[in-house]
Design a protein around this motif. Sequence first.
Motif, PDB file in Angstrom:
ATOM      1  N   SER A   1       0.629  -1.122   0.025  1.00 55.12           N
ATOM      2  CA  SER A   1      -0.095  -0.004  -0.153  1.00 55.12           C
ATOM      3  C   SER A   1       1.151   1.350   0.085  1.00 55.12           C
ATOM      4  CB  SER A   1      -0.800  -0.117   1.255  1.00 55.12           C
ATOM      5  OG  SER A   1      -1.320   1.223   1.529  1.00 55.12           O
ATOM      6  N   PRO A   2       0.520   2.199  -0.901  1.00 56.46           N
ATOM      7  CA  PRO A   2       1.285   3.596  -0.815  1.00 56.46           C
ATOM      8  C   PRO A   2       1.278   4.316   0.198  1.00 56.46           C
ATOM      9  CG  PRO A   2      -0.579   3.394  -2.618  1.00 56.46           C
ATOM     10  CD  PRO A   2      -0.535   2.190  -1.932  1.00 56.46           C
ATOM     11  N   ALA A   3       0.225   4.019   1.446  1.00 55.49           N
ATOM     12  CA  ALA A   3       0.547   4.613   2.736  1.00 55.49           C
ATOM     13  C   ALA A   3       1.407   3.875   3.569  1.00 55.49           C
ATOM     14  CB  ALA A   3      -0.988   4.329   3.286  1.00 55.49           C
ATOM     15  N   ASP A   4       1.954   2.773   3.317  1.00 54.65           N
ATOM     16  CA  ASP A   4       2.745   1.999   4.202  1.00 54.65           C
ATOM     17  C   ASP A   4       4.147   2.602   4.249  1.00 54.65           C
ATOM     18  OD1 ASP A   4       0.919   0.472   4.666  1.00 54.65           O
ATOM     19  OD2 ASP A   4       1.708  -1.341   3.659  1.00 54.65           O
ATOM     20  N   SER A   5       4.881   2.467   5.445  1.00 54.20           N
ATOM     21  CA  SER A   5       6.360   2.851   5.190  1.00 54.20           C
ATOM     22  C   SER A   5       7.087   1.693   4.597  1.00 54.20           C
ATOM     23  CB  SER A   5       6.865   3.315   6.668  1.00 54.20           C
ATOM     24  OG  SER A   5       7.014   2.139   7.552  1.00 54.20           O
ATOM     25  N   THR A   6       7.882   1.866   3.849  1.00 54.46           N
ATOM     26  CA  THR A   6       8.960   0.576   3.072  1.00 54.46           C
ATOM     27  C   THR A   6      10.173   0.894   2.937  1.00 54.46           C
ATOM     28  OG1 THR A   6       6.768   0.224   1.818  1.00 54.46           O
ATOM     29  CG2 THR A   6       8.825  -0.523   1.017  1.00 54.46           C
ATOM     30  N   VAL A   7      10.920   0.019   3.273  1.00 50.64           N
ATOM     31  CA  VAL A   7      12.510   0.041   3.096  1.00 50.64           C
ATOM     32  C   VAL A   7      12.816  -0.807   1.946  1.00 50.64           C
ATOM     33  CG1 VAL A   7      14.422  -0.288   4.219  1.00 50.64           C
ATOM     34  CG2 VAL A   7      12.818   0.825   5.478  1.00 50.64           C
ATOM     35  N   VAL A   8      13.588  -0.568   1.015  1.00 52.68           N
ATOM     36  CA  VAL A   8      14.179  -1.272   0.019  1.00 52.68           C
ATOM     37  C   VAL A   8      15.564  -1.470   0.292  1.00 52.68           C
ATOM     38  CG1 VAL A   8      14.325  -1.631  -2.635  1.00 52.68           C
ATOM     39  CG2 VAL A   8      12.424  -0.264  -1.751  1.00 52.68           C
ATOM     40  N   VAL A   9      16.167  -2.547   0.183  1.00 51.93           N
ATOM     41  CA  VAL A   9      17.468  -2.986   0.226  1.00 51.93           C
ATOM     42  C   VAL A   9      18.338  -2.970  -0.910  1.00 51.93           C
ATOM     43  CG1 VAL A   9      19.035  -4.796   1.399  1.00 51.93           C
ATOM     44  CG2 VAL A   9      16.759  -4.336   2.412  1.00 51.93           C
ATOM     45  N   LEU A  10      19.432  -2.110  -0.969  1.00 50.43           N
ATOM     46  CA  LEU A  10      20.027  -2.026  -2.182  1.00 50.43           C
ATOM     47  C   LEU A  10      21.463  -2.636  -1.624  1.00 50.43           C
ATOM     48  CD1 LEU A  10      19.289   1.863  -3.228  1.00 50.43           C
ATOM     49  CD2 LEU A  10      18.153  -0.297  -3.757  1.00 50.43           C
ATOM     50  N   PRO A  11      21.617  -3.899  -2.039  1.00 52.57           N
ATOM     51  CA  PRO A  11      22.848  -4.576  -1.539  1.00 52.57           C
ATOM     52  C   PRO A  11      24.354  -4.080  -1.759  1.00 52.57           C
ATOM     53  CG  PRO A  11      21.155  -5.958  -2.595  1.00 52.57           C
ATOM     54  CD  PRO A  11      20.891  -4.767  -3.075  1.00 52.57           C
ATOM     55  N   ALA A  12      24.256  -3.292  -2.699  1.00 52.05           N
ATOM     56  CA  ALA A  12      25.788  -2.868  -3.241  1.00 52.05           C
ATOM     57  C   ALA A  12      25.975  -1.708  -4.043  1.00 52.05           C
ATOM     58  CB  ALA A  12      26.608  -4.130  -3.856  1.00 52.05           C
ATOM     59  N   SER A  13      27.099  -1.356  -4.215  1.00 47.88           N
ATOM     60  CA  SER A  13      27.339  -0.095  -5.135  1.00 47.88           C
ATOM     61  C   SER A  13      27.436  -0.613  -6.547  1.00 47.88           C
ATOM     62  CB  SER A  13      28.693   0.408  -4.806  1.00 47.88           C
ATOM     63  OG  SER A  13      29.040   1.485  -5.870  1.00 47.88           O
ATOM     64  N   GLY A  14      26.859  -0.125  -7.478  1.00 49.78           N
ATOM     65  CA  GLY A  14      27.186  -0.369  -8.728  1.00 49.78           C
ATOM     66  C   GLY A  14      28.391   0.054  -9.401  1.00 49.78           C
ATOM     67  N   ILE A  15      29.167   1.100  -8.708  1.00 52.92           N
ATOM     68  CA  ILE A  15      30.293   1.587  -9.205  1.00 52.92           C
ATOM     69  C   ILE A  15      31.417   0.106  -9.161  1.00 52.92           C
ATOM     70  CG2 ILE A  15      32.316   2.950  -8.349  1.00 52.92           C
ATOM     71  CD1 ILE A  15      30.278   4.830  -7.475  1.00 52.92           C
ATOM     72  N   LYS A  16      30.830  -0.649  -8.456  1.00 54.92           N
ATOM     73  CA  LYS A  16      31.737  -1.897  -8.232  1.00 54.92           C
ATOM     74  C   LYS A  16      31.990  -2.599  -9.428  1.00 54.92           C
ATOM     75  CE  LYS A  16      31.864  -5.699  -4.399  1.00 54.92           C
ATOM     76  NZ  LYS A  16      33.170  -5.193  -3.825  1.00 54.92           N
TER      77      LYS A  16
END
Lengths: 96, 440
Positions: B370-385
């Motif tokens: 739901s757009p009303a929810d608080s959501t955390v997305v995990v971004l596992p690593a840097s793309g520069i790598k």
Amino acid sequence: MKIREIYVRFFGIISSETGHKEIKISTDAKNIGELIVEVCNKYDNLKKRLLSSEDSVLNRHVRCYVNGMDIRLIREYKTRLMDGDKILFLVSFQGG
Amino acid sequence: MGILKCRDCGTLYPEAMITSCSECYGPVDTCIEDIDRSIKSKIESRYPSMWRYLEFLPVNDKRAMDLNDGWTPLLRSNTLGEVTGIKNLHLKFEGTNPTQSYEDRSVSISINKAIEFNSTAIGCASTHYIADSVAAHAARTGLKSYIFVPDNTHPEIISPLLSYGAQVLKVYKQEGDIDCQCHGNDPATCTLVTRIAEIPELSLPIVDLDLRSYFNSGYKTLSYEIAEQLGWISPDNIVIPEGSGSLTYNMYLGFKELYESGLIEDLPEFFIVQSSGCAPIVDALIHKKEIPTPLRNPVTLCENLRVGDPADGLYALRAIKYGGYGIAVEDKEGIEYAELIAKKEGILPDYSGGLAVAGLVRLCEAGKISPADSTVVVLPASGIKKRDNYQLSPALQVPRISSNIADLQSYLETEKKNMVRTAIFKKAGEAAEPPALLRI
């Protein structure tokens, strides 16, 4: 009845149940399902851990390979055995 | 300190390098001792790294080394929130870890445990994040590191490992190698590391095999940090790009530990995103299977997600059962969203991070989040790598000009004329279109 010579290897913790890392079995088992039952009958301790509560079904943490191929990716328990086949049992693991 | 407990049958073990339960062959997890809310002020007074959660970690107080792993930023989204329609969207960017990926957390704990067990060397079979992390952390401690890589591994991958002083060994295939779909999907290295565990006298623990129980606890620190960074509040949803299932399951355990310690009042729901070319966990979820069916030759550009036989898939599914869902997304979308995150948020995640955000958009469209929810997305690593990964990106079609200033002037004028672009989509319902900037 055709007798086949099959090499069975036990990796890691499984080998402690058999006391061997590798054995050679002369068997009339036609497929891997029959061979698993035969191996388990040979080692009492192994049977209760290698098989799940359902008879002849592997514990979900155990992987079985025939000549390097995971049996779940081929014909599972119906995978046919040939003379000289190499079977491997190991406990699943993760990695990266 | 600490004990180990079988995840399936509950058998307890003293501290040791145990890969599996000897009773049922199930995985073995570390347990924490009773912790209550009073620990909060102690944690908050410590230096900002994952080691501030010491009481939750399976290491002795006098740990041997620390590269300041963890305490990565939890960034409130500027633009992606508009794209997804979620007002309260945060990005947990793991690219600021010492070797730019989330694996630093787990490797750091594993190496400290290896030292506690008097090991003088450490090993891994990896061409990716774990390899970099093992090499760096081993260098910091003075441990010898052995990195086993497939025979055809590119020099660009090997070069930084050598800089850290790692002993890199290319492993070539032999007849009878295990057709492994779980350990980097390489039969030769998979077979070798499994056999190393067979010979303890080699004294070469493999970080994610022999030290697996401790390794997994590193993932839990992501949960501790997210909760603390949100003011000791659990978000409604966590979105995780997933391969083996380990990150989801262990993040679930991390939040559960906080909940049981009274540090948070609710648990989040977990949403798994997999690449459509390698989605055995999502497939199991959709088809209501208890255990994921392994895939042969899984295909995805997200190397960290290329796990055809997810060892912790079953447990990730259990974590989702308490609330959450899973979705498979095309790699192409992951690449596009990685670029979008870079352009709009100022952080460049790897493909798997892009895939997670693409998955979030789809989950919103499907009404699962739901757009009303608080959501955390995990971004596992840097793309520069892994810059080489971006070779498929249209953005790499870079214009060429001479040193003549007239050339630059001409280019800028042409660009100005071409600048009339459609706006980046703003509503969740419009998100099926790829980002406009990639349609130029």
